[in-house]
Structure formats: structure tokens, C-alpha cells
Scaffold this active site. Structure first.
Site, PDB file in Angstrom:
ATOM      1  N   SER A 148     -11.165   5.386  -1.718  1.00 24.62           N
ATOM      2  CA  SER A 148     -11.504   4.233  -1.820  1.00 24.62           C
ATOM      3  C   SER A 148     -11.186   3.732  -2.925  1.00 24.62           C
ATOM      4  CB  SER A 148     -13.370   4.406  -1.949  1.00 24.62           C
ATOM      5  OG  SER A 148     -13.644   2.556  -2.198  1.00 24.62           O
ATOM      6  N   TYR A 162      -7.514  -6.464  -1.472  1.00 27.65           N
ATOM      7  CA  TYR A 162      -7.994  -5.306  -1.861  1.00 27.65           C
ATOM      8  C   TYR A 162      -9.430  -4.297  -1.868  1.00 27.65           C
ATOM      9  CZ  TYR A 162      -7.130  -0.618  -4.592  1.00 27.65           C
ATOM     10  OH  TYR A 162      -7.035   0.292  -5.165  1.00 27.65           O
TER      11      TYR A 162
HETATM   12  N1  LIG Z   1      -3.399   3.729  -9.317  1.00 30.69           N
HETATM   13  C1  LIG Z   1      -4.909   3.250  -9.205  1.00 30.69           C
HETATM   14  O1  LIG Z   1      -4.976   2.576 -10.931  1.00 30.69           O
HETATM   15  C2  LIG Z   1      -6.172   3.484  -8.495  1.00 30.69           C
HETATM   16  C3  LIG Z   1      -6.944   3.030  -8.232  1.00 30.69           C
HETATM   17  C4  LIG Z   1      -8.076   2.911  -7.439  1.00 30.69           C
HETATM   18  C5  LIG Z   1      -8.188   3.456  -6.143  1.00 30.69           C
HETATM   19  N2  LIG Z   1      -7.018   3.605  -6.027  1.00 30.69           N
HETATM   20  C6  LIG Z   1      -6.422   4.248  -4.781  1.00 30.69           C
HETATM   21  O2  LIG Z   1      -5.523   5.722  -4.950  1.00 30.69           O
HETATM   22  C7  LIG Z   1      -4.833   5.522  -3.436  1.00 30.69           C
HETATM   23  C8  LIG Z   1      -3.325   5.847  -4.443  1.00 30.69           C
HETATM   24  O3  LIG Z   1      -2.874   5.231  -5.019  1.00 30.69           O
HETATM   25  P1  LIG Z   1      -1.281   6.041  -5.762  1.00 30.69           P
HETATM   26  O4  LIG Z   1      -2.556   5.062  -7.308  1.00 30.69           O
HETATM   27  O5  LIG Z   1      -1.431   7.262  -5.727  1.00 30.69           O
HETATM   28  O6  LIG Z   1      -0.114   5.282  -5.414  1.00 30.69           O
HETATM   29  P2  LIG Z   1       0.387   5.344  -4.820  1.00 30.69           P
HETATM   30  O7  LIG Z   1       2.016   4.329  -5.536  1.00 30.69           O
HETATM   31  O8  LIG Z   1       1.758   6.893  -6.807  1.00 30.69           O
HETATM   32  O9  LIG Z   1       0.927   6.467  -4.299  1.00 30.69           O
HETATM   33  C9  LIG Z   1       0.891   5.704  -2.687  1.00 30.69           C
HETATM   34  C10 LIG Z   1       1.740   6.780  -1.504  1.00 30.69           C
HETATM   35  O10 LIG Z   1       1.297   6.100  -0.073  1.00 30.69           O
HETATM   36  C11 LIG Z   1       2.652   5.838  -0.300  1.00 30.69           C
HETATM   37  N3  LIG Z   1       2.560   4.556   1.030  1.00 30.69           N
HETATM   38  C12 LIG Z   1       2.380   2.931   0.697  1.00 30.69           C
HETATM   39  N4  LIG Z   1       2.037   2.583   1.716  1.00 30.69           N
HETATM   40  C13 LIG Z   1       2.010   3.542   2.580  1.00 30.69           C
HETATM   41  C14 LIG Z   1       1.849   3.460   4.394  1.00 30.69           C
HETATM   42  N5  LIG Z   1       2.038   2.226   5.316  1.00 30.69           N
HETATM   43  N6  LIG Z   1       2.366   4.306   4.861  1.00 30.69           N
HETATM   44  C15 LIG Z   1       2.713   5.881   4.051  1.00 30.69           C
HETATM   45  N7  LIG Z   1       2.363   5.958   2.668  1.00 30.69           N
HETATM   46  C16 LIG Z   1       2.538   4.233   2.898  1.00 30.69           C
HETATM   47  C17 LIG Z   1       3.816   5.320  -1.062  1.00 30.69           C
HETATM   48  O11 LIG Z   1       5.027   5.533  -0.264  1.00 30.69           O
HETATM   49  C18 LIG Z   1       3.438   6.250  -2.399  1.00 30.69           C
HETATM   50  O12 LIG Z   1       3.905   7.589  -2.216  1.00 30.69           O
HETATM   51  C19 LIG Z   1      -4.962   4.149  -3.017  1.00 30.69           C
HETATM   52  O13 LIG Z   1      -5.833   4.157  -1.988  1.00 30.69           O
HETATM   53  C20 LIG Z   1      -5.361   3.202  -3.960  1.00 30.69           C
HETATM   54  O14 LIG Z   1      -5.665   2.157  -3.406  1.00 30.69           O
HETATM   55  C21 LIG Z   1      -5.597   4.305  -7.295  1.00 30.69           C
END
Ligand SMILES: NC(=O)c1ccc[n+]([C@@H]2O[C@H](COP(=O)([O-])OP(=O)(O)OC[C@H]3O[C@@H](n4cnc5c(N)ncnc54)[C@H](O)[C@@H]3O)[C@@H](O)[C@H]2O)c1
Length: 287
Positions: A148, A162
Site C-alpha cells: 500500500s 493513487y
Molecule cells: N517510491 C516511493 O516513494 C513509494 C512510496 C510509497 C509506496 N510506494 C509503492 O511501492 C511499490 C513499488 O514502487 P517503487 O517505488 O519500487 O517503484 P519502481 O518504479 O522503482 O518499481 C516498480 C516496478 O513495477 C513495474 N511495473 C509498473 N507497471 C507494471 C505493470 N502493469 N505490471 C507489472 N509491473 C509493472 C515497473 O516496471 C517497475 O519495475 C509501488 O506499489 C508503489 O506505489 C512507493
């Protein structure tokens, strides 16, 4: 990093969506570091392959990678079949993919909403649905972790689609935990805060071309950050954010927090809800 053997996770099988980058890649590495086999799923196939190859080479664990679009039911179904035939099952499922689309509430388009909800909510739902039979076929410790966001505990602005999607992920996780408890399958909801990942960039890349360009106005991010009280270490690496994740999952903790200065903000919601209970009970003549 060396493989840490002789713990409860060693020899078991993890599957991580979004394993090509950021948080998913850090999860995959942590699990492999504890001797788990890891299935790496991502819409970015080269990135998924790179994660799987580096874990196999550096940590010597079985890995597999498969291009998976969690926005497409057939793709997730095929990924589950691939993992079953290559790794032999799944004990730990991390439905971690989430895409970001900034925008003020009157600027987010129907397409923006549909895409974010389709990937973040339905992508999570179908990932669990397709992999659940694999978990059910295994014995012993089995667990599902849903990613989440801290935005659910400390909402900000310009994040309407989001944050709505991440509330839905929490709601799904709460239901899932109740439904799967009798089967001995645990469920944790992970609430990451700000991390240095490719989140914005990979979201733009993953957005289907027929939806048109992803537009983030220059002041969206400033407005979002300005709304929050940020501490000095509120943006960290993904590895730092989830350094104790596996311990929490093995302990079947319902909620996993990573870092960040939002306790007071969450407390204001909790206090307001307590006050609503007080008013309701006073109105109905109960203590
Ligand atoms: N980065 C932040 O600050 C943050 C904060 C809170 C929550 N999150 C959550 O953490 C999780 C991971 O995000 P992250 O920061 O590692 O981002 P990231 O972009 O580094 O990694 C996300 C990965 O998901 C893949 N992806 C995107 N759409 C896709 C799809 N339709 N099917 C399969 N793969 C797909 C991308 O290619 C990427 O490799 C997400 O759910 C994000 O919402 C991130």
C-alpha cells in the site's frame, strides 16, 4: 550479501511483482539473502531478468523471471503457470506493483483514474487470485504481502487516484486476512513512505500508449511535499526502508511501516475517529 540459512524462510519460494526495480527488487534480494527461491515478475522484462540473474549469480538461489503485466489478467495467469513449472510453487507472494499519476482532483482524467485503479487495485486482486492456488497447494508457512502506501496513513494532495487505489489495497488486504486466516495463510499490508526509486519514471513507461501521455504539472510534487511535515530521513533507499520486512512477514504482522514522520498525522485521524465513537455512544446513551 551472504545467504543466511537456517531460518524459517530458507528453501521456501517467494514471488515478487515489480521485482525489476526499487522496492520489489529490494524485496527479492532480501528473500534470496535468506535462502529463498525467487520469482521476479515485471512488465519490464529486461529489468526482471536482471534482478533474477544477479540473485542467482551472487546468492546462488533458484530464480526465474517472467514478463508480467498485472493490468492484464491473462498475463498474470500465465506468470503463475510459469512460476509453478519453474520454481514448483509459491509460499510468499508480494503483490507490490503500483503506478503513480499525480494530478489535482479536477485535472485527473477518466483514463488516469482507470489506469491507476486497474493496475494498483485490480492488478493486486488478480495477482492474489492467480497465485492463491499455488500457496494453497503448499504446507507450512505461507504469506501474502500487499504494498500500500504511507499516503493511506498520512494523505497528501494531488494524489487523489493513487491514494484512493492504496486505500483499496488496504481494504482488500483486511478482507483477505480474515478470509485466509482459517487456512493458515497470513496477510501483511506494507505502507512504504518516500523512497529513492524509479517510481515516476517507470510509471510513465508502463502507462499504455492508448491512454495518452502521463502529465504531471510542475507544481504537483511541490504541493504534495509542501502538504507534509517531512523529517530529515523521510526519503531513504528501498533496501533501508524494508530492512526488517521478512521478520515482520514471518511473524505474521498485519501492518508493516518502513520509515517516515507521519505518526502525528495518523494520530489526528485516530483521535478524530475516537471522538466520533464518543459522540455516537453518547447519542445512543452508552458509556
Ligand atoms: N517510491 C516511493 O516513494 C513509494 C512510496 C510509497 C509506496 N510506494 C509503492 O511501492 C511499490 C513499488 O514502487 P517503487 O517505488 O519500487 O517503484 P519502481 O518504479 O522503482 O518499481 C516498480 C516496478 O513495477 C513495474 N511495473 C509498473 N507497471 C507494471 C505493470 N502493469 N505490471 C507489472 N509491473 C509493472 C515497473 O516496471 C517497475 O519495475 C509501488 O506499489 C508503489 O506505489 C512507493
Amino acid at each position: 550479501m551472504h545467504v543466511t540459512t537456517n531460518d524459517a524462510a530458507s528453501g521456501r519460494i517467494a514471488v515478487v511483482t515489480g521485482a525489476g526495480s526499487g522496492l520489489g527488487a529490494a524485496m527479492a534480494r532480501q528473500f534470496a539473502g535468506h535462502g529463498m527461491a525467487v520469482g521476479c515478475l515485471d512488465i519490464d522484462e529486461p529489468a526482471a531478468l536482471a534482478t533474477a540473474a544477479s540473485l542467482a549469480e551472487e546468492l546462488g538461489v533458484p530464480t526465474t523471471a517472467v514478463r508480467t503485466d498485472v493490468g492484464d489478467a491473462g498475463s498474470v495467469e500465465a506468470a503463475a503457470k510459469h512460476v509453478a513449472s519453474t520454481l514448483g510453487g509459491c509460499d510468499l507472494l508480494c503483490a507490490n506493483v503500483g503506478v503513480q499519476q499525480f494530478g489535482a482532483i479536477d485535472r485527473l482524467t477518466e483514463d488516469d483514474w482507470r489506469w491507476v485503479l486497474e493496475v494498483n487495485v485490480m492488478g493486486t486482486v488478480r495477482t492474489v487470485r492467480e497465485f492463491l492456488p499455488l500457496l494453497r497447494a503448499r504446507n507450512g508457512w505461507r504469506h501474502i504481502a500487499l504494498t500500500s502506501s504511507s499516503g493511506v496513513l498520512d494523505p497528501s494532495v494531488r494524489l487523489g487516484a493513487y491514494q484512493t487505489s492504496k486505500f483499496a489495497v488496504m481494504g482488500f488486504g483486511e478482507t483477505l486476512r480474515e478470509e485466509l486466516a482459517p487456512e493458515g495463510i497470513g496477510v501483511s499490508i506494507v505502507f512504504p513512505a518516500g523512497m529513492m526509486t524509479r517510481h515516476l519514471e517507470s510509471s510513465v513507461l508502463a502507462r499504455p500508449a492508448d491512454l495518452g501521455e502521463s502529465v504531471t504539472m510542475p507544481d504537483d510534487i511541490d504541493a504534495m511535499l509542501g502538504h507534509r511535515t517531512m523529517g530529515a530521513d523521510d526519503v531513504v533507499t528501498a533496501e533501508d526502508a524494508i530492512s526488517t520486512l521478512l521478520d515482520d512477514l514471518l511473524a505474521d504482522e498485519p501492518y508493516v511501516l518502513t520509515h517516515g514522520s507521519y505518526r502525528a498525522s495518523y494520530g489526528r485521524r485516530r483521535d478524530a475517529m475516537e471522538a466520533a465513537f464518543d459522540r455516537m455512544e453518547a447519542r445512543r446513551g452508552r458509556p
